[in-house]
Design a protein around this motif. Structure first.
Motif, PDB file in Angstrom:
ATOM      1  N   ALA A 190      12.011   5.812  11.345  1.00  0.00           N
ATOM      2  CA  ALA A 190      11.534   6.523  12.356  1.00  0.00           C
ATOM      3  C   ALA A 190      10.129   6.939  11.942  1.00  0.00           C
ATOM      4  O   ALA A 190       9.356   6.928  12.681  1.00  0.00           O
ATOM      5  N   VAL A 191       9.693   7.130  10.685  1.00  0.00           N
ATOM      6  CA  VAL A 191       8.298   7.503  10.235  1.00  0.00           C
ATOM      7  C   VAL A 191       7.354   6.241  10.508  1.00  0.00           C
ATOM      8  O   VAL A 191       6.526   6.445  11.026  1.00  0.00           O
ATOM      9  N   LEU A 192       7.933   5.009  10.212  1.00  0.00           N
ATOM     10  CA  LEU A 192       7.204   3.616  10.371  1.00  0.00           C
ATOM     11  C   LEU A 192       7.223   3.474  12.091  1.00  0.00           C
ATOM     12  O   LEU A 192       6.053   3.151  12.343  1.00  0.00           O
ATOM     13  N   ALA A 193       8.106   3.775  12.787  1.00  0.00           N
ATOM     14  CA  ALA A 193       7.871   3.726  14.019  1.00  0.00           C
ATOM     15  C   ALA A 193       6.870   4.630  14.937  1.00  0.00           C
ATOM     16  O   ALA A 193       6.268   4.139  15.802  1.00  0.00           O
ATOM     17  N   ILE A 194       7.098   5.646  14.300  1.00  0.00           N
ATOM     18  CA  ILE A 194       5.894   6.678  15.023  1.00  0.00           C
ATOM     19  C   ILE A 194       4.556   6.166  14.712  1.00  0.00           C
ATOM     20  O   ILE A 194       3.732   6.361  15.378  1.00  0.00           O
ATOM     21  N   GLY A 195       4.591   5.879  13.337  1.00  0.00           N
ATOM     22  CA  GLY A 195       3.008   5.598  12.879  1.00  0.00           C
ATOM     23  C   GLY A 195       2.573   4.220  13.240  1.00  0.00           C
ATOM     24  O   GLY A 195       1.338   3.817  13.133  1.00  0.00           O
ATOM     25  N   TRP A 196       3.308   3.339  13.553  1.00  0.00           N
ATOM     26  CA  TRP A 196       3.148   1.678  13.801  1.00  0.00           C
ATOM     27  C   TRP A 196       2.006   1.632  14.926  1.00  0.00           C
ATOM     28  O   TRP A 196       1.115   0.764  14.393  1.00  0.00           O
ATOM     29  N   ARG A 197       2.080   2.123  16.089  1.00  0.00           N
ATOM     30  CA  ARG A 197       1.079   1.962  16.891  1.00  0.00           C
ATOM     31  C   ARG A 197      -0.441   2.256  16.470  1.00  0.00           C
ATOM     32  O   ARG A 197      -1.458   1.764  16.905  1.00  0.00           O
ATOM     33  N   TRP A 198      -0.650   3.038  15.626  1.00  0.00           N
ATOM     34  CA  TRP A 198      -1.894   3.430  14.856  1.00  0.00           C
ATOM     35  C   TRP A 198      -2.386   2.747  13.802  1.00  0.00           C
ATOM     36  O   TRP A 198      -3.571   3.272  13.183  1.00  0.00           O
ATOM     37  N   PHE A 199      -1.658   1.925  13.217  1.00  0.00           N
ATOM     38  CA  PHE A 199      -2.155   0.974  12.013  1.00  0.00           C
ATOM     39  C   PHE A 199      -3.403   0.378  12.442  1.00  0.00           C
ATOM     40  O   PHE A 199      -3.718  -0.162  13.523  1.00  0.00           O
ATOM     41  N   ASP A 200      -4.386   0.497  11.665  1.00  0.00           N
ATOM     42  CA  ASP A 200      -5.641   0.055  11.950  1.00  0.00           C
ATOM     43  C   ASP A 200      -6.194  -0.858  10.882  1.00  0.00           C
ATOM     44  O   ASP A 200      -7.563  -1.243  11.079  1.00  0.00           O
ATOM     45  N   ARG A 201      -5.608  -1.098   9.930  1.00  0.00           N
ATOM     46  CA  ARG A 201      -5.996  -2.255   8.984  1.00  0.00           C
ATOM     47  C   ARG A 201      -5.601  -3.602   9.136  1.00  0.00           C
ATOM     48  O   ARG A 201      -4.209  -3.772   9.604  1.00  0.00           O
ATOM     49  N   ASP A 202      -6.393  -4.419   9.314  1.00  0.00           N
ATOM     50  CA  ASP A 202      -6.007  -5.758   9.397  1.00  0.00           C
ATOM     51  C   ASP A 202      -5.628  -6.449   8.450  1.00  0.00           C
ATOM     52  O   ASP A 202      -6.016  -6.142   6.936  1.00  0.00           O
ATOM     53  N   PRO A 203      -4.242  -7.066   8.492  1.00  0.00           N
ATOM     54  CA  PRO A 203      -3.421  -7.484   7.302  1.00  0.00           C
ATOM     55  C   PRO A 203      -4.092  -8.475   6.492  1.00  0.00           C
ATOM     56  O   PRO A 203      -3.777  -8.715   5.456  1.00  0.00           O
TER      57      PRO A 203
ATOM     58  N   PHE B 225      -0.861  10.592   9.083  1.00  0.00           N
ATOM     59  CA  PHE B 225       0.272   9.933   8.754  1.00  0.00           C
ATOM     60  C   PHE B 225       1.010  10.326   7.851  1.00  0.00           C
ATOM     61  O   PHE B 225       2.223  10.649   7.849  1.00  0.00           O
ATOM     62  N   MET B 226       0.234  10.968   6.948  1.00  0.00           N
ATOM     63  CA  MET B 226       0.971  11.614   5.774  1.00  0.00           C
ATOM     64  C   MET B 226       1.562  12.946   6.198  1.00  0.00           C
ATOM     65  O   MET B 226       2.697  13.462   5.818  1.00  0.00           O
ATOM     66  N   ALA B 227       0.934  13.662   7.069  1.00  0.00           N
ATOM     67  CA  ALA B 227       1.393  14.946   7.587  1.00  0.00           C
ATOM     68  C   ALA B 227       2.765  14.638   8.331  1.00  0.00           C
ATOM     69  O   ALA B 227       3.793  15.456   8.083  1.00  0.00           O
ATOM     70  N   MET B 228       2.810  13.731   9.151  1.00  0.00           N
ATOM     71  CA  MET B 228       3.807  13.245   9.840  1.00  0.00           C
ATOM     72  C   MET B 228       5.038  13.044   8.797  1.00  0.00           C
ATOM     73  O   MET B 228       6.173  13.226   9.121  1.00  0.00           O
ATOM     74  N   ALA B 229       4.659  11.962   7.934  1.00  0.00           N
ATOM     75  CA  ALA B 229       5.538  11.526   6.868  1.00  0.00           C
ATOM     76  C   ALA B 229       6.436  12.925   6.067  1.00  0.00           C
ATOM     77  O   ALA B 229       7.509  12.856   5.451  1.00  0.00           O
TER      78      ALA B 229
END
Length: 513
Positions: free
Chosen positions: A275-288, A225-229
């Motif tokens: 755009a960054v959040l939209a790209i990374g959204w589907r890979w979020f893996d932490r339970d809120p 995610f950081m690399a993409m950001a």
């Protein structure tokens, strides 16, 4: 239908911090207040930068974010036992030493960094290792209060220019590039530092780090995610620059740049973040609803405990010691002659300064500033400028933002760096007309002649801490580009006629050797 009773979530339950927690936190707040008061000038500098610099405006939101991060951990934190801890004093001392280096060397980045590290060290010392470990990320996130990242501007300028030119050629727009200047048939554009995308990259580092911690558990996903950001805003900025120039090609320069300033300032970064959040959204893996840490996993007892009052006094004492050290060496200064004059140069004579496009280097706090133009009777004309400082201190520096050949918001614009001339840093710049000028720059600090700003800071630091010559000199040699003449060759002949630049600097400053 049967009604099912639901237990209120833990966030809805009141959180109680015991008397010890309140005492430790109150002492930390008092020590932080004392540190901010002691280093009030640096606090004022930071506040001014946050409020007035578009590059670091995002820093205003760092403290509220940290408050939110701590608030999210409040239930688990209340179950920990805060204790004063001796090893934390080492962090305070490291921050104090970094601040001293910044103060002595005139490096604001080190001063600001040192202040933040002292605040972090105070928290570690007064709350102990378990609380510091539990709040590791909020404590670390304090680093984003330090304005940093100007080093990204030059490489991002080059990347933006290269990407824009490639897209212009692919789209069929006739264009030429000269350094950071891009010319199309109906106008030309400067890819300035402000347009390099550095400001958004710097803000995106802070934003991406926050999202990576809050929304991911896997370190691999965090790194991805950081690399993409970091990549997305750089690419987006290149597309923005291309879009602006392409719009100017279709309409006019005025219309395109006016629209770009609105989009660039108000909309661009929001779109990039989305755009960054939209790209990374589907890979979020932490339970809120997941806990930030498990309080039961912190072993007891804590080793190297300290008395709270003693530890607080030592935190403040260490900071005061470094502050006093800085004050003790701040008065060092060399004596300079009351009058100074430009040198006589063999084979060259003084003539009037150019009136085509007046140019004067920017050294507003120099103790003496000299400038004159020389001609050799063979058509060559070269300008010599010398700035002399009896000492350097905060706000009175040889190198810094807006100092040197080009001042901030100047009519002169940097085109590109050129190969060094006799060891001097060389650049080419332009002014409306157009008029082009080449400038070579050297510094004399202590016993060293250099063209490196980093070396100037290092030698200044050495002179401050260890003693030695405090005076500092900047020497600039410049020539306008004229048809039929080689400005660089004319400057090289003039520099050779000047003789050794260390002797020139010392003679001018009244310390011949």
């Amino acid at each position: 239908m049967t009604a099912i009773a639901q237990t209120a979530p833990s966030d809805a339950q009141p959180v109680h911090f015991n008397a010890k927690w309140r005492r430790q936190a109150g002492m930390l707040a008092a020590i932080w207040a004392a540190l901010l008061l002691l280093f009030y000038r640096d606090v004022g500098d930071l506040a001014y930068i946050y409020w007035n610099s578009t590059t670091f405006g995002h820093c205003i939101f760092v403290l509220p974010v940290i408050g939110w991060l701590v608030w999210q951990r409040r239930e688990e934190l209340s179950r920990l036992d805060p204790v004063a801890w001796w090893p934390g004093l080492a962090v305070v001392a490291a921050g104090g030493f970094a601040w001293l280096l910044g103060s002595a060397g005139g490096v604001a980045l080190f001063r600001h960094f040192g202040l933040i590290v002292m605040l972090q060290g105070a928290a570690i010392t007064l709350l102990g290792p378990h609380v510091a470990r539990a709040m590791a990320f909020p404590i670390f996130y304090l680093f984003f209060l330090v304005p940093f990242g100007e080093m990204f501007e030059a490489p991002l300028q080059s990347f933006t220019v290269a990407m824009t030119m490639k897209l212009l050629h692919l789209s069929g727009v006739p264009s030429l590039v000269d350094g950071v200047l891009i010319t199309i048939p109906n106008g030309y554009f400067e890819v300035a530092e402000a347009c390099s995308g550095a400001k958004f990259l710097i803000a995106m580092i802070a934003f991406g780090t926050l999202v990576a911690n809050v929304c991911y558990v896997s370190w691999g996903r965090r790194a991805a995610f950081m690399a993409m950001a970091l990549v997305v805003p750089v690419i987006a900025n290149g597309l923005r620059a291309f879009g602006t120039i392409y719009a100017a090609h279709l309409t006019s320069v005025e219309a395109a740049t006016g629209f770009d300033h609105i989009v660039y300032g108000w909309i661009f970064f929001a779109l990039v973040m989305a755009a960054v959040l939209a790209i990374g959204w589907r890979w979020f893996d932490r339970d809120p609803d997941a806990r930030w840490f498990d309080p039961t996993r912190f072993p007891l007892p804590v080793r190297y405990r300290a008395d709270l009052t003693t530890a607080a006094g030592l935190v403040l004492g260490i900071a005061v010691a470094f502050f006093a050290w800085s004050a003790a060496i701040a008065g060092r200064s060399d004596s300079l002659p009351a009058q100074m004059s430009l040198p006589e140069v063999p084979g060259w004579h003084r003539t009037q300064l150019s009136k085509t496009a007046p140019w004067t280097p920017n050294y507003p706090r120099a103790d003496h500033f000299l400038i004159g133009r020389y001609a050799n009777g063979q058509g060559a004309a070269v300008t010599l400028a010398i700035a002399v400082f009896a000492d350097q201190q905060e706000g009175k520096e040889l190198v810094g933002f807006g100092l040197g050949p080009i001042r901030e918001n100047d009519v002169w614009v940097r085109v590109m760096d050129e190969p060094d001339l006799a060891g001097g840093k060389m650049l080419r710049m332009t002014a409306p007309g157009p008029v082009e000028r080449e400038v070579a720059l050297w510094y004399r600090v202590g016993d060293v002649v250099t063209s490196s700003a980093s070396e100037v800071k290092l030698q200044t630091l050495k002179a401050r801490l260890l003693g030695g010559p405090q005076r500092a000199v900047a020497i600039l040699v410049s020539s306008e580009r004229q048809p039929g003449r080689n400005a660089r060759a004319d400057m090289a002949k003039f520099v050779q006629a000047l003789g050794p630049l260390d002797r020139l600097a010392d003679r001018t400053a009244g310390t011949p050797r």
